[in-house]
Design an enzyme around this catalytic site. Structure first.
Site: not given
Ligand code: SAH
Length: 462
Positions: A336, A417
């Protein structure tokens, strides 16, 4: 046809933002608040070569799927785009959206999709499902503080203290905050001038624990007379955490970086399934816990775990999916980009006694290939049996998809989504040795045009 003309149109389709789509004299017209099946009178606002935008003037014949929205403000407020559509029809709209994008962008055939796609899982009661609310605070023309919602696409506040998507207690919280602001003459923040103090009220509610959080976002270091507000808010049942968040920047971003706890804990606790999560004002947490559980259960099922698998959860947030899967896997790695989210993920693993989950901070497209390489160099087993991705709207970087394919996991579970970027990424994965096995939409955001989807992919050669 020209600007300001009034035309009669039969609405034949729904656009991606929920607007009605009809045709007139060979032109495609997009009409906000018109529903598929309606015949409407609409005023032309803007015309391009082959399409245009029109304003709904009158519904001549309503669609059989039209219902009276529960919320009187649904047309004004930007939050719910399709509340006037029956819930049943909302679900089929979402199903079509997923399917159309898989065909149009993903290049899959209708037969391929029909063979693997399940009907969207809806809610029994599609109201009061949100566990989080953020109400902007402003000043009305008589100088009184108001709470409400921004009118669609603007920054003017429509005063309203109850919302059918949120929990009932929000109304009491807002009444307490507004009375407090009036009593002590504490000014609301003014976006234009950057003056004033109170910007937003953030609330969170643990659906399973009934714990309540209130966080007041302020344009100051401290909230005057805070102890008086605390005294009132603590009368509410379940109150667990009261804090202020300091945001002194002139920005649309709601929260600043600093949270100061005024009373109680700095977080509330909630469960998804039997996994416990601690949620602070700044943590990302799914807003519809009832549907999230169904979403994760579907992801778990698609992951096909037996207890022997190594799983990577890319874009793991606070580790929600990772921890949900950890109990049935040998090892879970989460990646993350937000460091605080990873701190939460580690803490969540600890409070659940989960010891087979490990988390990394960084971009999935950088960390994942890197960590895999390092582990291989150390002679450690770094392969993935299952990779779960849950990317933000823009989907996955192609370099990440390439790294995933290179790892040859037996299964990939794609949660997201955004049905357009997902379809694009699935096209890539399916051209590189994977096949669509299951597609399941879950309605997490009832009355809006958004839909969350879980897709199960399997390697073609096994
Ligand atoms: N799977 C989690 C969150 C999904 S939302 C759940 O269900 O609660 C998508 C997440 O991707 C967010 O927390 C955002 O901070 C993260 N994110 C965005 N770009 C990213 C990247 N390039 N690498 C890793 N994480 C990323």
């Amino acid at each position: 046809m020209k600007k300001n003309d009034v035309v009669e149109v039969k609405i034949e389709d729904i656009g991606t933002s929920g607007e009605g789509i009809g045709r007139y004299e060979g032109m495609t017209l997009f009409i906000k608040d018109a529903l598929v099946g309606d015949t409407v009178k609409a005023g032309i606002m803007k015309l391009k070569k082959t399409y245009g935008y029109a304003r709904l003037i009158e519904i001549i014949e309503p669609s059989p799927d039209r219902v009276t929205p529960k919320c009187e403000l649904s047309r004004k407020c930007g939050g719910c785009q399709i509340q006037a559509l029956s819930y049943e029809r909302q679900l089929t709209f979402k199903e079509h959206k997923i399917k159309n994008n898989l065909m149009r962008i993903g290049g899959f055939t209708e037969e391929q999709i029909d063979a693997v796609m399940q009907p969207v899982i809806g809610m029994e009661n599609p109201y009061h499902y949100r566990n989080k609310a953020q109400f902007p605070i402003g000043t009305d023309k008589d100088g009184n503080p108001v709470a409400g919602f921004y009118a669609g696409r603007t920054h003017s506040i429509i005063p309203v203290t109850n919302c059918y998507l949120g929990v009932d207690v929000n109304e009491q919280i807002l009444q307490i905050v507004l009375a407090f602001l009036r009593k002590y003459q504490i000014p609301a923040y003014d976006e234009q001038t950057g003056n004033g103090i109170v910007r937003h009220v953030l609330t969170r509610y643990g659906f399973t624990t009934k714990e309540l959080m209130v966080c007041i976002v302020i344009n100051a270091d401290t909230l005057p007379h805070a102890e008086e507000l605390v005294a009132e808010l603590t009368k509410l049942e379940g109150m667990t955490s009261i804090s202020v968040n300091v945001n002194k920047k002139q920005t649309n971003v709601i929260l600043g970086d600093t949270v100061k706890t005024l009373w109680g804990k700095s977080y509330i606790t909630d469960y998804i399934g039997d996994v416990k999560y601690q949620i602070s004002p700044l943590s990302f947490y799914q807003v519809n816990p009832v549907q999230t559980k169904k979403l994760y259960q579907t992801a778990l099922e698609y992951a096909g775990l037996t207890g022997e698998e190594t799983v990577w959860d890319l874009y793991c947030g606070i580790g929600t999916i990772s921890l949900f899967l950890a109990k049935q896997a040998k090892k879970v790695y989460g990646v993350e980009i937000v460091p605080q989210a990873i701190a939460d993920a580690k803490n969540n693993a600890k409070i659940n006694g989960i010891t087979n989950a490990e988390f990394f901070v960084g971009k999935a497209e950088e960390v994942y290939p890197d960590v895999v390489r390092q582990m291989q160099e150390r002679g450690q087993q770094a392969y993935a049996d299952v990779i779960v991705v849950d990317p933000p709207r823009k989907g996955c970087e192609e370099s990440l998809l390439a790294a995933m394919v290179q790892m040859q996991p037996e299964r990939i579970v794609y949660v997201s989504c955004d049905s357009a970027t997902r379809a694009r990424d699935l096209k890539y994965l399916c051209a590189q040795g994977y096949k669509l096995e299951k597609v399941q939409g879950v309605d997490q955001f009832c009355h809006t045009v958004h839909v969350e989807t879980v897709v199960g992919l399997h390697r073609k050669d096994i």
